[in-house]
Design a protein around this motif. Structure first.
Motif, PDB file in Angstrom:
ATOM      1  N   CYS A   2       0.822  -1.220   0.000  1.00 60.60           N
ATOM      2  CA  CYS A   2       0.000   0.000   0.000  1.00 60.60           C
ATOM      3  C   CYS A   2       0.852   1.265   0.000  1.00 60.60           C
ATOM      4  O   CYS A   2       0.619   2.161  -0.833  1.00 60.60           O
ATOM      5  CB  CYS A   2      -0.935   0.010   1.198  1.00 60.60           C
ATOM      6  SG  CYS A   2      -2.178  -1.252   1.143  1.00 60.60           S
ATOM      7  N   PRO A   3       1.837   1.380   0.895  1.00 58.08           N
ATOM      8  CA  PRO A   3       2.641   2.609   0.881  1.00 58.08           C
ATOM      9  C   PRO A   3       3.427   2.791  -0.418  1.00 58.08           C
ATOM     10  O   PRO A   3       3.543   3.914  -0.928  1.00 58.08           O
ATOM     11  CB  PRO A   3       3.594   2.451   2.063  1.00 58.08           C
ATOM     12  CG  PRO A   3       2.962   1.449   2.945  1.00 58.08           C
ATOM     13  CD  PRO A   3       2.169   0.556   2.057  1.00 58.08           C
ATOM     14  N   VAL A   4       3.948   1.696  -0.965  1.00 54.16           N
ATOM     15  CA  VAL A   4       4.708   1.792  -2.212  1.00 54.16           C
ATOM     16  C   VAL A   4       3.797   2.256  -3.343  1.00 54.16           C
ATOM     17  O   VAL A   4       4.155   3.148  -4.131  1.00 54.16           O
ATOM     18  CB  VAL A   4       5.366   0.439  -2.549  1.00 54.16           C
ATOM     19  CG1 VAL A   4       5.991   0.454  -3.927  1.00 54.16           C
ATOM     20  CG2 VAL A   4       6.393   0.067  -1.496  1.00 54.16           C
ATOM     21  N   TYR A   6       0.973   3.936  -3.113  1.00 56.92           N
ATOM     22  CA  TYR A   6       0.548   5.315  -2.883  1.00 56.92           C
ATOM     23  C   TYR A   6       1.669   6.303  -3.192  1.00 56.92           C
ATOM     24  O   TYR A   6       1.421   7.371  -3.763  1.00 56.92           O
ATOM     25  CB  TYR A   6       0.053   5.503  -1.447  1.00 56.92           C
ATOM     26  CG  TYR A   6      -0.493   6.880  -1.211  1.00 56.92           C
ATOM     27  CD1 TYR A   6      -1.695   7.263  -1.788  1.00 56.92           C
ATOM     28  CD2 TYR A   6       0.203   7.806  -0.444  1.00 56.92           C
ATOM     29  CE1 TYR A   6      -2.203   8.542  -1.600  1.00 56.92           C
ATOM     30  CE2 TYR A   6      -0.297   9.078  -0.250  1.00 56.92           C
ATOM     31  CZ  TYR A   6      -1.499   9.433  -0.827  1.00 56.92           C
ATOM     32  OH  TYR A   6      -1.996  10.702  -0.649  1.00 56.92           O
ATOM     33  N   MET A   7       2.893   5.953  -2.811  1.00 54.93           N
ATOM     34  CA  MET A   7       4.022   6.843  -3.120  1.00 54.93           C
ATOM     35  C   MET A   7       4.201   6.991  -4.626  1.00 54.93           C
ATOM     36  O   MET A   7       4.489   8.082  -5.124  1.00 54.93           O
ATOM     37  CB  MET A   7       5.309   6.329  -2.468  1.00 54.93           C
ATOM     38  CG  MET A   7       5.340   6.500  -0.968  1.00 54.93           C
ATOM     39  SD  MET A   7       5.116   8.211  -0.443  1.00 54.93           S
ATOM     40  CE  MET A   7       6.659   8.905  -0.956  1.00 54.93           C
ATOM     41  N   LEU A   8       4.043   5.901  -5.361  1.00 59.97           N
ATOM     42  CA  LEU A   8       4.172   5.971  -6.818  1.00 59.97           C
ATOM     43  C   LEU A   8       3.054   6.818  -7.422  1.00 59.97           C
ATOM     44  O   LEU A   8       3.289   7.612  -8.345  1.00 59.97           O
ATOM     45  CB  LEU A   8       4.173   4.563  -7.413  1.00 59.97           C
ATOM     46  CG  LEU A   8       4.566   4.460  -8.874  1.00 59.97           C
ATOM     47  CD1 LEU A   8       5.968   5.011  -9.100  1.00 59.97           C
ATOM     48  CD2 LEU A   8       4.511   3.012  -9.325  1.00 59.97           C
ATOM     49  N   TYR A  10       1.473   9.229  -5.854  1.00 60.22           N
ATOM     50  CA  TYR A  10       1.762  10.606  -5.440  1.00 60.22           C
ATOM     51  C   TYR A  10       2.869  11.223  -6.293  1.00 60.22           C
ATOM     52  O   TYR A  10       2.758  12.366  -6.743  1.00 60.22           O
ATOM     53  CB  TYR A  10       2.142  10.613  -3.958  1.00 60.22           C
ATOM     54  CG  TYR A  10       2.410  11.995  -3.419  1.00 60.22           C
ATOM     55  CD1 TYR A  10       1.367  12.859  -3.112  1.00 60.22           C
ATOM     56  CD2 TYR A  10       3.720  12.429  -3.213  1.00 60.22           C
ATOM     57  CE1 TYR A  10       1.613  14.121  -2.616  1.00 60.22           C
ATOM     58  CE2 TYR A  10       3.984  13.700  -2.724  1.00 60.22           C
ATOM     59  CZ  TYR A  10       2.925  14.529  -2.432  1.00 60.22           C
ATOM     60  OH  TYR A  10       3.170  15.788  -1.953  1.00 60.22           O
ATOM     61  N   LEU A  11       3.936  10.457  -6.529  1.00 60.73           N
ATOM     62  CA  LEU A  11       5.023  10.963  -7.360  1.00 60.73           C
ATOM     63  C   LEU A  11       4.569  11.193  -8.802  1.00 60.73           C
ATOM     64  O   LEU A  11       4.982  12.167  -9.440  1.00 60.73           O
ATOM     65  CB  LEU A  11       6.211   9.999  -7.326  1.00 60.73           C
ATOM     66  CG  LEU A  11       7.010   9.975  -6.040  1.00 60.73           C
ATOM     67  CD1 LEU A  11       8.056   8.869  -6.086  1.00 60.73           C
ATOM     68  CD2 LEU A  11       7.661  11.326  -5.787  1.00 60.73           C
ATOM     69  N   CYS A  14       2.739  14.403  -8.917  1.00 68.18           N
ATOM     70  CA  CYS A  14       3.609  15.576  -8.782  1.00 68.18           C
ATOM     71  C   CYS A  14       4.432  15.829 -10.041  1.00 68.18           C
ATOM     72  O   CYS A  14       4.710  16.982 -10.387  1.00 68.18           O
ATOM     73  CB  CYS A  14       4.558  15.390  -7.599  1.00 68.18           C
ATOM     74  SG  CYS A  14       3.719  15.426  -6.027  1.00 68.18           S
ATOM     75  N   LEU A  29      -5.116   7.093  -0.614  1.00 73.09           N
ATOM     76  CA  LEU A  29      -4.514   6.011   0.162  1.00 73.09           C
ATOM     77  C   LEU A  29      -5.551   4.914   0.430  1.00 73.09           C
ATOM     78  O   LEU A  29      -5.241   3.717   0.387  1.00 73.09           O
ATOM     79  CB  LEU A  29      -3.945   6.537   1.476  1.00 73.09           C
ATOM     80  CG  LEU A  29      -3.274   5.517   2.390  1.00 73.09           C
ATOM     81  CD1 LEU A  29      -2.074   4.883   1.686  1.00 73.09           C
ATOM     82  CD2 LEU A  29      -2.856   6.149   3.693  1.00 73.09           C
ATOM     83  N   CYS A  32      -5.745   2.711  -2.537  1.00 75.05           N
ATOM     84  CA  CYS A  32      -4.583   1.810  -2.599  1.00 75.05           C
ATOM     85  C   CYS A  32      -4.755   0.627  -1.654  1.00 75.05           C
ATOM     86  O   CYS A  32      -4.447  -0.514  -2.008  1.00 75.05           O
ATOM     87  CB  CYS A  32      -3.302   2.571  -2.264  1.00 75.05           C
ATOM     88  SG  CYS A  32      -2.856   3.810  -3.480  1.00 75.05           S
TER      89      CYS A  32
END
Length: 160
Positions: A2-4, A6-8, A10-11, A14, A29, A32
């Motif tokens: 999930c964090p991976v 979401y970070m992808l 988010y990036l 951006c 999140l 995800c």
């Protein structure tokens, strides 16, 4: 995962300009978490994204989940086949070894053992009843008796 994921997401948000992004790319999140959970349960997920890196990660996660469940199912099937093959003729072979067996008084097994009605395992229960009558089987009332018999090596099978 999930964090991976979401970070992808988010990036990707951006790095890409706002003009390229669409409304379906708003992966939160919570989305995800639901995607990862629904993948593990082999369920569908209605949301998708147009970002290729995120789609590649989602595909890799789906393939990983499918492989994990396939390996788990195959190992479980092999284990259950081995166990069922081992359990097919255990009662007769066990009684031929003339080792003592014990069971606890007041359990469902003890009730079924002395019940005179027809059961699906009547043959096995008859063999066990006869061995109990011959003194090979022993009914116990406490766990301490079990521990003593097992430590001495006098008992091969404990049915509690």
């Amino acid at each position: 995962m999930c964090p991976v994921l979401y970070m992808l997401v988010y990036l990707s948000r951006c790095l890409l300009p706002k003009a390229v992004q669409s409304s379906k790319d708003d992966f939160t999140l919570n989305d995800c978490i639901w995607f990862v959970f629904s993948s593990l349960m082999k369920q569908g997920f209605s949301r998708t994204t147009s970002f290729n890196p995120v789609r590649m990660l989602m595909s890799a996660w789906w393939l990983t989940c499918m492989l994990l469940t396939a390996f788990y199912t195959a190992n479980l099937t092999a284990f259950m086949t081995t166990v069922s093959h081992f359990m097919d003729h255990t009662v007769e072979q066990f009684l031929l070894s003339n080792k003592e067996w014990i069971f606890r008084k007041g359990t469902a097994f003890s009730d079924d053992l002395f019940k005179q009605g027809k059961t699906k395992d009547e043959k096995e229960f008859l063999l066990l009843r006869n061995s109990f009558a011959n003194g090979i089987g022993k009914m116990i009332e406490t766990e301490e008796e079990v521990v003593d018999l097992v430590r001495k090596g006098d008992c091969l099978l404990c049915i509690l």
